[in-house]
Design an enzyme around this catalytic site. Structure first.
Site, PDB file in Angstrom:
ATOM      1  N   LYS A   1       0.851  -1.197   0.000  1.00  0.00           N
ATOM      2  CA  LYS A   1       0.000   0.000   0.000  1.00  0.00           C
ATOM      3  C   LYS A   1       0.879   1.237   0.000  1.00  0.00           C
ATOM      4  CE  LYS A   1      -2.429   1.688   3.725  1.00  0.00           C
ATOM      5  NZ  LYS A   1      -2.439   3.153   3.820  1.00  0.00           N
TER       6      LYS A   1
ATOM      7  N   ASP B   1      -3.538   4.350  -1.914  1.00  0.00           N
ATOM      8  CA  ASP B   1      -4.454   4.848  -0.879  1.00  0.00           C
ATOM      9  C   ASP B   1      -4.604   6.360  -1.016  1.00  0.00           C
ATOM     10  OD1 ASP B   1      -6.125   4.859   1.284  1.00  0.00           O
ATOM     11  OD2 ASP B   1      -4.579   4.420   2.770  1.00  0.00           O
TER      12      ASP B   1
ATOM     13  N   THR C   1     -11.502   6.164  11.116  1.00  0.00           N
ATOM     14  CA  THR C   1     -11.592   5.722  12.510  1.00  0.00           C
ATOM     15  C   THR C   1     -11.194   6.826  13.490  1.00  0.00           C
ATOM     16  OG1 THR C   1      -9.477   4.683  12.084  1.00  0.00           O
ATOM     17  CG2 THR C   1     -11.376   3.238  12.214  1.00  0.00           C
TER      18      THR C   1
HETATM   19  O1  C5P Z   1       1.335   0.600  11.101  1.00  0.00           O
HETATM   20  P1  C5P Z   1      -0.091   0.142  11.040  1.00  0.00           P
HETATM   21  O2  C5P Z   1      -0.238  -1.369  10.887  1.00  0.00           O
HETATM   22  O3  C5P Z   1      -0.941   0.691  12.148  1.00  0.00           O
HETATM   23  O4  C5P Z   1      -0.611   0.768   9.660  1.00  0.00           O
HETATM   24  C1  C5P Z   1      -1.939   0.693   9.246  1.00  0.00           C
HETATM   25  C2  C5P Z   1      -2.126   1.366   7.927  1.00  0.00           C
HETATM   26  O5  C5P Z   1      -3.529   1.411   7.665  1.00  0.00           O
HETATM   27  C3  C5P Z   1      -1.649   2.807   7.852  1.00  0.00           C
HETATM   28  O6  C5P Z   1      -1.229   3.044   6.498  1.00  0.00           O
HETATM   29  C4  C5P Z   1      -2.884   3.615   8.170  1.00  0.00           C
HETATM   30  O7  C5P Z   1      -2.881   4.879   7.569  1.00  0.00           O
HETATM   31  C5  C5P Z   1      -3.968   2.751   7.550  1.00  0.00           C
HETATM   32  N1  C5P Z   1      -5.292   2.937   8.123  1.00  0.00           N
HETATM   33  C6  C5P Z   1      -5.577   2.752   9.471  1.00  0.00           C
HETATM   34  N2  C5P Z   1      -6.849   2.925   9.942  1.00  0.00           N
HETATM   35  C7  C5P Z   1      -7.822   3.259   9.113  1.00  0.00           C
HETATM   36  C8  C5P Z   1      -7.565   3.434   7.758  1.00  0.00           C
HETATM   37  C9  C5P Z   1      -6.269   3.259   7.296  1.00  0.00           C
HETATM   38  O8  C5P Z   1      -4.696   2.430  10.250  1.00  0.00           O
HETATM   39  N3  C5P Z   1      -9.041   3.381   9.574  1.00  0.00           N
END
Ligand code: C5P
Length: 232
Positions: free
Chosen positions: A35, A62, A117
């Site tokens: 991503k 994204d 979120t």
């Molecule tokens: O490092 P981590 O596993 O927390 O990363 C999660 C990824 O998913 C990040 O790129 C974050 O921006 C994305 N994301 C998230 N929560 C959301 C939507 C996207 O953590 N609700």
């Protein structure tokens, strides 16, 4: 040795393209899907996407598009030229319909970001919404399906109910994944890889538990091993 699991998407949340490329090089054959988000898109993220595609990887862009429908449609059409696999838009009906029109017959799949979120009920009320966050998530999933896009981004806590209410043939891409016992960081609503899949997620987005691990490739393989308890 376990196979690559194409349901695992590693978030390249890194400050530079070279840092992101280092993650990709370190993970090697352990990961097939990446991503690229807003941090990298303005500084060469699309070139990185092209090089990942040339290397046989899948790419999730994204962008979280949100604009007037004509612009979203044209932006989506431009993005299809990169030959990537997933694109996010905000899950407003007009935005989603425009993205569905803009992707034409390409293989690009469109995901609606239901409710970010970081928003709670009080923030939605402040913004003028009549729905509570959880209700708005389900309303927007319904609208995503009506708009003809391919799925949604949702937390694992919502994935199970989304599946129950709306059935089984669309994508649910779930961030906030933490292997059992891992550091939760700033994620408030986390799930393990196995429980997210059991709840109906089709893809897991994992960032720091992999690229922040002492041995990222091993961390990815451990997550794939946990995912294998729930075959696709
Ligand atoms: O490092 P981590 O596993 O927390 O990363 C999660 C990824 O998913 C990040 O790129 C974050 O921006 C994305 N994301 C998230 N929560 C959301 C939507 C996207 O953590 N609700």
């Amino acid at each position: 040795m376990l196979n690559i699991d194409p349901r695992l998407i590693v978030a390249l949340d890194k400050p530079t393209i070279s840092d992101a490329q280092n993650v990709v090089d370190t993970l090697g054959d352990a990961v097939s899907f990446y991503k690229i988000g807003l941090q990298l898109l303005p500084i060469g993220g699309m070139q990185l996407a092209a090089s990942l595609k040339a290397a046989g990887k899948q790419v999730f862009l994204d962008y979280k598009l949100h604009d007037i429908p004509a612009t979203v449609e044209k932006a989506t059409r431009s993005i299809t030229g990169a030959g990537c696999d997933l694109l996010t838009v905000h899950a407003e009906p007009a935005v989603m319909r425009a993205a569905a029109a803009g992707r034409d017959n390409s293989d690009l799949k469109i995901l609606g970001v239901t409710v970010m979120t970081c928003y709670d009920d009080a923030m939605l009320e402040e913004m003028g919404y009549a729905h509570k966050a959880r209700d708005l998530v389900f309303r927007r999933v319904e609208q995503a399906l009506e708009a003809g896009i391919d799925g949604v981004v949702a937390s694992a806590q919502e994935a199970g109910e989304i599946r129950q209410r709306f059935g089984g043939d669309f994508l649910i891409v779930t961030p906030g994944i933490r292997p059992a016992g891992a550091d939760v960081g700033d994620q408030k609503r986390v799930a393990t890889p196995a429980s997210a899949l059991a709840d109906g997620a089709t893809h897991l987005v994992v960032g720091r538990p992999i690229h922040g691990a002492p041995d990222p490739a091993q961390a990815a393989r451990d997550i794939v091993a946990e995912m294998s308890t729930h075959p696709a």
